[in-house]
Design a protein around this motif. Structure first.
Motif, PDB file in Angstrom:
ATOM      1  N   ARG A  11      30.497  82.065  43.249  1.00 41.44           N
ATOM      2  CA  ARG A  11      30.592  80.734  43.840  1.00 41.44           C
ATOM      3  C   ARG A  11      32.050  80.299  43.975  1.00 41.44           C
ATOM      4  O   ARG A  11      32.368  79.404  44.738  1.00 41.44           O
ATOM      5  N   THR A  12      32.928  80.922  43.212  1.00 49.34           N
ATOM      6  CA  THR A  12      34.362  80.655  43.271  1.00 49.34           C
ATOM      7  C   THR A  12      35.051  81.874  43.856  1.00 49.34           C
ATOM      8  O   THR A  12      34.868  82.985  43.378  1.00 49.34           O
ATOM      9  N   PHE A  13      35.843  81.640  44.894  1.00 51.93           N
ATOM     10  CA  PHE A  13      36.556  82.740  45.539  1.00 51.93           C
ATOM     11  C   PHE A  13      37.944  82.891  44.922  1.00 51.93           C
ATOM     12  O   PHE A  13      38.692  81.929  44.810  1.00 51.93           O
ATOM     13  N   VAL A  14      38.269  84.088  44.543  1.00 51.08           N
ATOM     14  CA  VAL A  14      39.621  84.403  44.107  1.00 51.08           C
ATOM     15  C   VAL A  14      40.302  85.268  45.157  1.00 51.08           C
ATOM     16  O   VAL A  14      41.450  85.656  45.008  1.00 51.08           O
ATOM     17  N   SER A  15      39.588  85.524  46.227  1.00 51.03           N
ATOM     18  CA  SER A  15      40.074  86.502  47.195  1.00 51.03           C
ATOM     19  C   SER A  15      41.302  86.042  47.965  1.00 51.03           C
ATOM     20  O   SER A  15      42.076  86.874  48.416  1.00 51.03           O
ATOM     21  N   ARG A  20      46.618  87.789  49.353  1.00 51.33           N
ATOM     22  CA  ARG A  20      48.062  87.604  49.524  1.00 51.33           C
ATOM     23  C   ARG A  20      48.851  88.665  48.757  1.00 51.33           C
ATOM     24  O   ARG A  20      49.851  89.188  49.243  1.00 51.33           O
ATOM     25  N   VAL A  21      48.374  89.000  47.566  1.00 50.69           N
ATOM     26  CA  VAL A  21      49.038  90.046  46.775  1.00 50.69           C
ATOM     27  C   VAL A  21      48.878  91.406  47.445  1.00 50.69           C
ATOM     28  O   VAL A  21      49.832  92.177  47.559  1.00 50.69           O
ATOM     29  N   VAL A  22      47.671  91.710  47.919  1.00 53.10           N
ATOM     30  CA  VAL A  22      47.429  92.996  48.580  1.00 53.10           C
ATOM     31  C   VAL A  22      48.241  93.094  49.865  1.00 53.10           C
ATOM     32  O   VAL A  22      48.779  94.161  50.190  1.00 53.10           O
ATOM     33  N   TYR A  23      48.372  92.002  50.590  1.00 49.26           N
ATOM     34  CA  TYR A  23      49.198  92.006  51.797  1.00 49.26           C
ATOM     35  C   TYR A  23      50.644  92.351  51.456  1.00 49.26           C
ATOM     36  O   TYR A  23      51.270  93.181  52.116  1.00 49.26           O
ATOM     37  N   ALA A  24      51.179  91.703  50.443  1.00 47.81           N
ATOM     38  CA  ALA A  24      52.570  91.963  50.066  1.00 47.81           C
ATOM     39  C   ALA A  24      52.751  93.402  49.600  1.00 47.81           C
ATOM     40  O   ALA A  24      53.729  94.062  49.964  1.00 47.81           O
ATOM     41  N   LEU A  25      51.798  93.895  48.827  1.00 43.61           N
ATOM     42  CA  LEU A  25      51.882  95.286  48.381  1.00 43.61           C
ATOM     43  C   LEU A  25      51.838  96.245  49.561  1.00 43.61           C
ATOM     44  O   LEU A  25      52.549  97.247  49.580  1.00 43.61           O
ATOM     45  N   TRP A  85      48.948  94.586  60.420  1.00 44.30           N
ATOM     46  CA  TRP A  85      48.606  94.392  59.002  1.00 44.30           C
ATOM     47  C   TRP A  85      48.588  92.903  58.681  1.00 44.30           C
ATOM     48  O   TRP A  85      47.671  92.411  58.040  1.00 44.30           O
ATOM     49  N   ARG A  86      49.595  92.164  59.166  1.00 48.46           N
ATOM     50  CA  ARG A  86      49.669  90.722  58.938  1.00 48.46           C
ATOM     51  C   ARG A  86      48.507  90.000  59.610  1.00 48.46           C
ATOM     52  O   ARG A  86      47.869  89.118  59.016  1.00 48.46           O
ATOM     53  N   MET A  87      48.232  90.352  60.863  1.00 46.88           N
ATOM     54  CA  MET A  87      47.155  89.685  61.601  1.00 46.88           C
ATOM     55  C   MET A  87      45.791  89.942  60.960  1.00 46.88           C
ATOM     56  O   MET A  87      44.948  89.042  60.909  1.00 46.88           O
ATOM     57  N   MET A  88      45.583  91.147  60.455  1.00 45.32           N
ATOM     58  CA  MET A  88      44.314  91.453  59.801  1.00 45.32           C
ATOM     59  C   MET A  88      44.104  90.545  58.591  1.00 45.32           C
ATOM     60  O   MET A  88      43.021  89.965  58.413  1.00 45.32           O
ATOM     61  N   PHE A  89      45.132  90.368  57.791  1.00 44.84           N
ATOM     62  CA  PHE A  89      44.993  89.507  56.616  1.00 44.84           C
ATOM     63  C   PHE A  89      44.890  88.039  57.008  1.00 44.84           C
ATOM     64  O   PHE A  89      44.189  87.272  56.342  1.00 44.84           O
ATOM     65  N   GLU A  90      45.562  87.626  58.078  1.00 46.23           N
ATOM     66  CA  GLU A  90      45.416  86.242  58.535  1.00 46.23           C
ATOM     67  C   GLU A  90      43.987  85.955  58.979  1.00 46.23           C
ATOM     68  O   GLU A  90      43.441  84.890  58.689  1.00 46.23           O
TER      69      GLU A  90
END
Length: 112
Positions: A11-15, A20-25, A85-90
Motif C-alpha cells: 500500500r506504500t510505494f518506495v519505488s 531515482r537511485v537505480v537511474y543514477a546507478l 534511459w532518462r525518459m524510461m525512468f521519467e
C-alpha cells in the motif's frame, strides 16, 4: 506498526526513491563499469596484441575521415542511450505518480 503492514501489503510505494537511485546507478555507474572493464581487459597480453593489430589494420584501411565520423556516431549513440534511459525512468515515475493521484481521488470520492 501500521506503516510496516502497509509496506508489506504494497500500500506504500518506495519505488520512487528506488527508481531515482537505480537511474543514477545506471546513468553514471554503467559507463564507469564499462570503462573499468576495458582497463581490466588491458591487463592481458592477448587482448593488448589483438587491440594493437586491429587498430593498425583500421588505420591502414579506413580513412581518417571515416574514423572521426565513427567516433562521432558512437558519441551520438551514447548520448541517445543516456536520453532514453532518462525518459524510461521519467515515464515510470510519472505512471507511479498518476497511480497515487488516482488512488487519492478514489478515496476522496468514496469509491474505496
Amino acid at each position: 506498526m501500521q506503516t510496516i503492514v502497509d509496506f508489506f501489503a504494497f500500500r506504500t510505494f518506495v519505488s520512487l526513491d528506488v527508481l531515482r537511485v537505480v537511474y543514477a546507478l545506471g546513468a553514471i555507474g554503467m559507463p564507469m563499469l564499462a570503462w573499468a572493464f576495458w582497463l581490466w581487459l588491458d591487463r592481458f597480453a592477448l587482448w593488448r596484441s589483438m587491440r594493437g593489430v586491429s587498430a593498425s589494420a583500421v588505420r591502414r584501411v579506413v580513412p581518417k575521415r571515416w574514423r572521426v565520423i565513427s567516433v562521432l556516431l558512437f558519441l551520438l549513440c551514447f548520448f541517445c542511450m543516456e536520453l532514453m534511459w532518462r525518459m524510461m525512468f521519467e515515464f515510470i515515475i510519472a505512471y507511479l505518480q498518476m497511480h497515487e493521484a488516482l488512488h487519492l481521488l478514489s478515496q476522496r470520492a468514496g469509491l474505496r
